[in-house]
Design an enzyme around this catalytic site. Structure first.
Site, PDB file in Angstrom:
ATOM      1  N   GLU A  70       0.838  -1.206   0.000  1.00 32.39           N
ATOM      2  CA  GLU A  70       0.000   0.000   0.000  1.00 32.39           C
ATOM      3  C   GLU A  70       0.872   1.254   0.000  1.00 32.39           C
ATOM      4  O   GLU A  70       0.560   2.252  -0.656  1.00 32.39           O
ATOM      5  CB  GLU A  70      -0.922  -0.002   1.225  1.00 32.39           C
ATOM      6  CG  GLU A  70      -1.890  -1.178   1.304  1.00 32.39           C
ATOM      7  CD  GLU A  70      -2.972  -1.171   0.237  1.00 32.39           C
ATOM      8  OE1 GLU A  70      -3.073  -0.198  -0.532  1.00 32.39           O
ATOM      9  OE2 GLU A  70      -3.734  -2.153   0.165  1.00 32.39           O
ATOM     10  N   GLU A 101      -4.831   4.719   0.259  1.00 33.20           N
ATOM     11  CA  GLU A 101      -3.711   3.772   0.402  1.00 33.20           C
ATOM     12  C   GLU A 101      -3.149   3.833   1.825  1.00 33.20           C
ATOM     13  O   GLU A 101      -2.821   2.809   2.422  1.00 33.20           O
ATOM     14  CB  GLU A 101      -2.592   4.078  -0.606  1.00 33.20           C
ATOM     15  CG  GLU A 101      -2.990   4.085  -2.078  1.00 33.20           C
ATOM     16  CD  GLU A 101      -3.508   2.766  -2.622  1.00 33.20           C
ATOM     17  OE1 GLU A 101      -3.632   1.781  -1.865  1.00 33.20           O
ATOM     18  OE2 GLU A 101      -3.808   2.709  -3.828  1.00 33.20           O
ATOM     19  N   HIS A 104      -5.547   1.985   4.013  1.00 30.51           N
ATOM     20  CA  HIS A 104      -5.402   0.526   3.869  1.00 30.51           C
ATOM     21  C   HIS A 104      -4.201   0.041   4.680  1.00 30.51           C
ATOM     22  O   HIS A 104      -4.254  -1.011   5.329  1.00 30.51           O
ATOM     23  CB  HIS A 104      -5.207   0.128   2.397  1.00 30.51           C
ATOM     24  CG  HIS A 104      -6.357   0.478   1.520  1.00 30.51           C
ATOM     25  ND1 HIS A 104      -6.307   0.364   0.138  1.00 30.51           N
ATOM     26  CD2 HIS A 104      -7.597   0.937   1.805  1.00 30.51           C
ATOM     27  CE1 HIS A 104      -7.471   0.748  -0.369  1.00 30.51           C
ATOM     28  NE2 HIS A 104      -8.264   1.097   0.619  1.00 30.51           N
ATOM     29  N   TYR A 110      -3.702  -2.625  11.822  1.00 28.79           N
ATOM     30  CA  TYR A 110      -4.699  -2.984  12.840  1.00 28.79           C
ATOM     31  C   TYR A 110      -4.863  -4.510  12.912  1.00 28.79           C
ATOM     32  O   TYR A 110      -4.903  -5.096  13.994  1.00 28.79           O
ATOM     33  CB  TYR A 110      -6.005  -2.267  12.490  1.00 28.79           C
ATOM     34  CG  TYR A 110      -7.248  -2.687  13.238  1.00 28.79           C
ATOM     35  CD1 TYR A 110      -7.249  -2.900  14.627  1.00 28.79           C
ATOM     36  CD2 TYR A 110      -8.461  -2.835  12.555  1.00 28.79           C
ATOM     37  CE1 TYR A 110      -8.415  -3.260  15.294  1.00 28.79           C
ATOM     38  CE2 TYR A 110      -9.621  -3.189  13.205  1.00 28.79           C
ATOM     39  CZ  TYR A 110      -9.602  -3.404  14.579  1.00 28.79           C
ATOM     40  OH  TYR A 110     -10.759  -3.769  15.224  1.00 28.79           O
ATOM     41  N   GLU A 174      -2.256  -3.172  -8.790  1.00 24.37           N
ATOM     42  CA  GLU A 174      -3.581  -2.957  -8.209  1.00 24.37           C
ATOM     43  C   GLU A 174      -4.654  -3.803  -8.895  1.00 24.37           C
ATOM     44  O   GLU A 174      -5.601  -4.236  -8.245  1.00 24.37           O
ATOM     45  CB  GLU A 174      -3.955  -1.477  -8.307  1.00 24.37           C
ATOM     46  CG  GLU A 174      -3.074  -0.583  -7.450  1.00 24.37           C
ATOM     47  CD  GLU A 174      -3.718   0.764  -7.174  1.00 24.37           C
ATOM     48  OE1 GLU A 174      -4.126   0.987  -6.034  1.00 24.37           O
ATOM     49  OE2 GLU A 174      -3.807   1.576  -8.107  1.00 24.37           O
ATOM     50  N   GLU A 208     -10.134  -0.081  -4.340  1.00 24.21           N
ATOM     51  CA  GLU A 208      -9.194  -0.480  -5.400  1.00 24.21           C
ATOM     52  C   GLU A 208      -9.866  -0.546  -6.764  1.00 24.21           C
ATOM     53  O   GLU A 208      -9.229  -0.302  -7.786  1.00 24.21           O
ATOM     54  CB  GLU A 208      -8.543  -1.829  -5.069  1.00 24.21           C
ATOM     55  CG  GLU A 208      -7.617  -1.817  -3.861  1.00 24.21           C
ATOM     56  CD  GLU A 208      -6.382  -0.942  -4.025  1.00 24.21           C
ATOM     57  OE1 GLU A 208      -6.052  -0.560  -5.168  1.00 24.21           O
ATOM     58  OE2 GLU A 208      -5.744  -0.633  -2.992  1.00 24.21           O
ATOM     59  N   HIS A 211      -9.547   2.826  -8.016  1.00 23.57           N
ATOM     60  CA  HIS A 211      -8.151   3.106  -8.392  1.00 23.57           C
ATOM     61  C   HIS A 211      -7.869   2.540  -9.783  1.00 23.57           C
ATOM     62  O   HIS A 211      -7.225   3.172 -10.623  1.00 23.57           O
ATOM     63  CB  HIS A 211      -7.163   2.476  -7.403  1.00 23.57           C
ATOM     64  CG  HIS A 211      -7.340   2.935  -5.985  1.00 23.57           C
ATOM     65  ND1 HIS A 211      -6.594   2.413  -4.938  1.00 23.57           N
ATOM     66  CD2 HIS A 211      -8.154   3.869  -5.444  1.00 23.57           C
ATOM     67  CE1 HIS A 211      -6.968   3.003  -3.812  1.00 23.57           C
ATOM     68  NE2 HIS A 211      -7.915   3.887  -4.093  1.00 23.57           N
TER      69      HIS A 211
END
Length: 285
Positions: A70, A101, A104, A110, A174, A208, A211
């Site tokens: 990312e 990004e 992400h 996380y 991507e 994405e 994107h």
């Protein structure tokens, strides 16, 4: 005004909008905004504890690639795309994409903080596994060319380098590699595992897909404005850049699935990779 070129101080008026599709994608992206900690992962932790060694390896392996990937895309946008476009509406969308990004990356952080991973191992995998290193080297090769000072975006060679970079990061990374990883991660949810993590992946996938749409529109518009790029030789070169990306993903998926897991193995995922690559090639014409 054309899309490609060094932005000038005069290029800062949003209106009249010339590339409406870029502005529309920006507004769609804003509507899609989400935050990682909206997702609770407690149930997924319980699922993870019951998973097989190979299943856990698959999740950890994909995280090892996605986490730095990312930020690689972010760097590509900041250094290899934004500085070579004149359109304010394209700049607006790229700014939102860069935020996504980053979001992400934080989302995967996380997950890494929540699941019982050996984080040092996860962070170092992309520096140690040859198939993962090869994917990163492939992207960096094009990014390095974009960030060298001698790239002249007004020249034919400069325009070709820009398209090569777009194809490598937007179409291959991507549009093929990420989709391959999403398919594997969402397959757990189909088996009633990692359902909340699956929701996070769905939100990432939604971002994405925009994107990818932006990247494809960018390529088409640049080709329309620069007819000198439309040669058989250059088309063949672009096809080969995509095929090389597919070959790299095929090797990576063999490391992802040394033995295969329920309903999934490297051959099966690689069939999907080829299917997605064919779609990208037809979308590019």
């Amino acid at each position: 005004m054309s899309l490609l070129g060094k932005p000038s101080p005069e290029d800062v008026n949003l209106h009249p909008i010339k590339y409406q599709w870029a502005y529309d994608l920006y507004n769609q992206a804003v509507r899609n905004t989400w935050f990682p900690h909206e997702i609770a992962l407690k149930e997924d932790l319980e699922d993870f504890a019951k998973m097989t060694e190979d299943e856990r390896h698959a999740v950890e392996f994909i995280m090892s690639f996605f986490n730095p990937a990312e930020l690689i895309v972010n760097r590509t946008l900041a250094l290899g795309v934004y500085p070579y476009l004149k359109s304010p509406e394209a700049h607006l969308y790229i700014a939102k994409q860069m935020w996504e990004e980053a979001n992400h990356c934080v989302a995967f952080e996380y997950v890494l903080e929540t699941f019982p991973f050996d984080r040092n191992k996860v962070y170092n995998t992309h520096l140690e596994i040859p198939s993962m290193k090869a994917k990163e080297a492939y992207i960096m090769k094009y990014l390095t060319r974009m960030t060298e000072e001698r790239l002249d975006i007004e020249s034919l060679d400069g325009k070709k380098d820009f398209i090569r970079n777009l194809v490598a990061y937007s179409i291959v990374m991507e549009g093929i590699w990420f989709y391959s990883g999403f398919m594997v991660m969402l397959s757990f949810r189909q088996r009633n595992q990692l359902r909340n993590f699956g929701s996070m992946i769905n939100w990432v996938l939604r971002d994405e897909s925009l994107h990818l749409k932006f990247g494809i529109n960018l390529i088409h518009n640049i080709l329309e404005e620069n007819a000198e790029l439309l040669t058989e030789e250059f088309a063949a070169e672009i096809r080969n850049i995509i095929i090389e990306g597919v070959d790299l993903e095929t090797a990576y998926n063999k490391d992802l699935f040394p033995n295969g897991i329920l309903g999934l193995n490297a051959d099966y995922v690689n069939q999907y990779v080829q299917y997605v690559a064919d779609r990208r090639l037809s979308e590019l014409g």
